[in-house]
Write an enzyme that holds these catalytic residues in place. Structure first.
Site, mmCIF file in Angstrom:
data_model
loop_
_atom_site.group_PDB
_atom_site.id
_atom_site.type_symbol
_atom_site.label_atom_id
_atom_site.label_comp_id
_atom_site.label_asym_id
_atom_site.label_seq_id
_atom_site.Cartn_x
_atom_site.Cartn_y
_atom_site.Cartn_z
ATOM 1 N N HIS A 164 -3.501 7.477 1.944
ATOM 2 C CA HIS A 164 -3.897 6.138 1.513
ATOM 3 C C HIS A 164 -5.275 5.849 2.129
ATOM 4 O O HIS A 164 -5.516 6.161 3.292
ATOM 5 C CB HIS A 164 -2.855 5.142 2.009
ATOM 6 N N CYS A 209 0.820 -1.229 0.000
ATOM 7 C CA CYS A 209 0.000 0.000 0.000
ATOM 8 C C CYS A 209 0.850 1.274 0.000
ATOM 9 O O CYS A 209 0.375 2.333 -0.382
ATOM 10 C CB CYS A 209 -0.941 0.020 1.203
ATOM 11 N N ASN A 246 -10.052 0.140 -0.129
ATOM 12 C CA ASN A 246 -8.589 0.160 -0.109
ATOM 13 C C ASN A 246 -8.062 -0.427 -1.423
ATOM 14 O O ASN A 246 -8.160 -1.632 -1.647
ATOM 15 C CB ASN A 246 -8.100 -0.657 1.098
HETATM 16 O O1 UT7 Z 1 -3.778 -0.818 3.639
HETATM 17 C C1 UT7 Z 1 -3.099 -1.658 4.504
HETATM 18 C C2 UT7 Z 1 -3.272 -1.225 5.877
HETATM 19 N N1 UT7 Z 1 -4.457 -1.808 6.423
HETATM 20 C C3 UT7 Z 1 -5.135 -1.134 7.298
HETATM 21 O O2 UT7 Z 1 -4.773 -0.011 7.577
HETATM 22 C C4 UT7 Z 1 -6.282 -1.822 7.982
HETATM 23 C C5 UT7 Z 1 -6.173 -1.565 9.461
HETATM 24 N N2 UT7 Z 1 -7.217 -2.210 10.244
HETATM 25 C C6 UT7 Z 1 -8.512 -1.850 10.183
HETATM 26 O O3 UT7 Z 1 -8.894 -0.998 9.394
HETATM 27 C C7 UT7 Z 1 -9.437 -2.441 11.199
HETATM 28 O O4 UT7 Z 1 -8.694 -3.140 12.169
HETATM 29 C C8 UT7 Z 1 -10.495 -3.399 10.595
HETATM 30 C C9 UT7 Z 1 -11.511 -2.597 9.803
HETATM 31 C C10 UT7 Z 1 -9.808 -4.419 9.701
HETATM 32 C C11 UT7 Z 1 -11.246 -4.134 11.703
HETATM 33 O O5 UT7 Z 1 -11.829 -3.204 12.616
HETATM 34 P P1 UT7 Z 1 -11.614 -3.383 14.192
HETATM 35 O O6 UT7 Z 1 -12.422 -2.334 14.819
HETATM 36 O O7 UT7 Z 1 -10.125 -3.369 14.443
HETATM 37 O O8 UT7 Z 1 -12.256 -4.800 14.472
HETATM 38 P P2 UT7 Z 1 -11.568 -6.153 15.015
HETATM 39 O O9 UT7 Z 1 -10.662 -6.749 13.985
HETATM 40 O O10 UT7 Z 1 -10.980 -5.915 16.378
HETATM 41 O O11 UT7 Z 1 -12.846 -7.076 15.146
HETATM 42 C C12 UT7 Z 1 -13.926 -6.716 16.004
HETATM 43 C C13 UT7 Z 1 -15.071 -7.697 15.769
HETATM 44 C C14 UT7 Z 1 -14.639 -9.172 15.806
HETATM 45 O O12 UT7 Z 1 -15.647 -9.899 16.448
HETATM 46 P P3 UT7 Z 1 -15.509 -10.373 17.988
HETATM 47 O O13 UT7 Z 1 -14.272 -11.227 17.996
HETATM 48 O O14 UT7 Z 1 -15.366 -9.122 18.763
HETATM 49 O O15 UT7 Z 1 -16.773 -11.128 18.215
HETATM 50 C C15 UT7 Z 1 -14.590 -9.546 14.354
HETATM 51 O O16 UT7 Z 1 -14.828 -10.935 14.148
HETATM 52 O O17 UT7 Z 1 -15.649 -7.488 14.475
HETATM 53 C C16 UT7 Z 1 -15.731 -8.743 13.795
HETATM 54 N N3 UT7 Z 1 -15.613 -8.515 12.357
HETATM 55 C C17 UT7 Z 1 -16.693 -8.324 11.561
HETATM 56 N N4 UT7 Z 1 -17.995 -8.276 11.814
HETATM 57 C C18 UT7 Z 1 -18.823 -8.047 10.774
HETATM 58 C C19 UT7 Z 1 -14.484 -8.446 11.603
HETATM 59 N N5 UT7 Z 1 -14.818 -8.223 10.321
HETATM 60 C C20 UT7 Z 1 -16.158 -8.135 10.256
HETATM 61 C C21 UT7 Z 1 -17.073 -7.898 9.230
HETATM 62 N N6 UT7 Z 1 -18.393 -7.860 9.521
HETATM 63 N N7 UT7 Z 1 -16.681 -7.702 7.953
#
Ligand code: UT7
Length: 326
Positions: free
Chosen positions: A253, A116, A283
């Site tokens: 980005h 990225c 993204n």
């Molecule tokens: O370009 C490369 C760089 N990449 C980035 O900058 C991405 C950086 N990360 C992010 O943008 C965020 O971490 C995400 C958008 C990927 C995830 O958001 P988050 O607030 O960090 O959520 P999390 O990974 O801590 O997950 C929270 C909950 C989990 O459920 P439990 O374990 O709390 O029950 C996940 O299973 O959200 C759940 N979850 C979803 N739920 C519905 C993860 N993906 C999804 C989804 N729909 N698509």
């Protein structure tokens, strides 16, 4: 007075494939909701390349627009740098294929792989050629088909990415050596290979022999993003000799609206100065900065003379920033 040769961006162009995939479309194939995706990322839709459309095809469309904006033709181009993590083939470089499809004469053409952050890395490579007089009309392209790397059973990653391409033309301009000059004024590039496991593709020619799928520990990448990106922006602006308060447009980005907002808040950048296309593009990895830039030029927000800061973070982990005057 000594004149200084700088590398300036003289044209910008973006291209998105026609096919749009909404959050609702994804909710039909994976356990997710539009509400979750919008709240956690700001993404509403993304573009997806057609089955016969290659990364080089997207790159060529964006390059044509950037060349037209710069008043140049493929015959003028004497350097092509393509930032991509989704090349058409393992080799040759996508840049070589772009050269053939555009009809650019023999010149250096190669890819940069910094995921990225690739566009910021590629821009600094082109700056090296142009500022030293080794190229006079460089094409720098970010082009990606990230949807080809997605595991559509992994809801934590498959909702985040899209396809697209953006390109800029970089040419030498003379300046006074001050921050009022047009040109690429300062860079900060970083990689911490100790964090490879946080964001990677689980395949490749030397390991599995297959392309593989994108894997990410999203919340850990998120934790690194705001602090590290902010430091890189401060370093690039220091290298440029400008202050953050003087920046007209922040073109980040487009990974997550919460990251864009977090960086802007940390650096005291007003949200009206942030170019955000994350809702419509998602993204697109190395393509996201030039795509957002092209959108903001097209709608009249970004104008010649503006002071811009670009930033990105991705697999590696890599990250970086560039401060420039248009
Ligand atoms: O370009 C490369 C760089 N990449 C980035 O900058 C991405 C950086 N990360 C992010 O943008 C965020 O971490 C995400 C958008 C990927 C995830 O958001 P988050 O607030 O960090 O959520 P999390 O990974 O801590 O997950 C929270 C909950 C989990 O459920 P439990 O374990 O709390 O029950 C996940 O299973 O959200 C759940 N979850 C979803 N739920 C519905 C993860 N993906 C999804 C989804 N729909 N698509």
């Amino acid at each position: 007075m000594t004149r200084t040769v700088r590398s300036a961006v003289t044209g910008v162009g973006g291209y998105l494939p026609d096919n749009v995939v909404t959050n609702e479309d994804l909710a039909k194939i994976v356990d997710t909701t539009d509400a979750w995706i919008v709240e956690r990322t700001g993404i509403r839709r993304r573009h997806k390349a057609g089955p016969d459309q290659l990364t080089s095809d997207l790159a060529v469309e964006a390059a044509r627009k950037a060349l037209a904006a710069a008043g140049r033709t493929p015959a003028d181009v004497d350097l092509i740098v393509v930032a991509t993590t989704t090349p058409d083939l393992t080799f040759p470089a996508t840049a070589a294929i772009v050269q053939r499809k555009l009809g650019v004469p023999v010149c250096p053409a190669f890819d940069v792989q910094a995921v990225c952050s690739g566009f910021v890395y590629a821009l600094s490579v082109a700056d090296g050629f142009v500022a030293r007089g080794h190229a006079r009309c460089a094409l720098v392209i970010g082009a990606e088909e990230m949807t080809r790397l997605l595991d559509y059973t992994d809801r934590g990653t498959c909702v985040l990415f899209g396809d697209g391409a953006g390109a800029v033309v970089v040419e030498p301009v003379e300046g006074e050596g001050t921050t009022a000059d047009r040109g690429l004024l300062g860079f900060a590039l970083r990689c911490d290979g100790g964090k490879t496991d946080l964001l990677y593709v689980d395949g490749g020619p030397a390991s599995t022999g297959h392309v593989g799928h994108l894997r990410m520990v999203g919340n850990q990448v998120f934790r690194h993003a705001v602090v590290n990106i902010s430091e890189a922006i401060e370093a690039a602006s220091r290298a440029a000799g400008v202050e953050i308060k003087d920046i007209d447009w922040f073109i980040p980005h487009q990974a997550n609206q919460r990251i864009l907002q977090g960086v802007a808040d940390r650096l005291g950048i007003d949200e009206t100065k942030v170019v955000s296309t994350v809702a419509d593009h998602a993204n697109t990895s190395a393509a996201s900065i030039p795509l957002a830039w092209a959108a903001a030029v097209e709608d009249g927000r970004v104008k010649p003379g503006d002071l811009l800061v670009l930033e990105a973070m991705g697999g590696g982990l890599t990250w970086g920033a560039c401060t420039l005057r248009l």
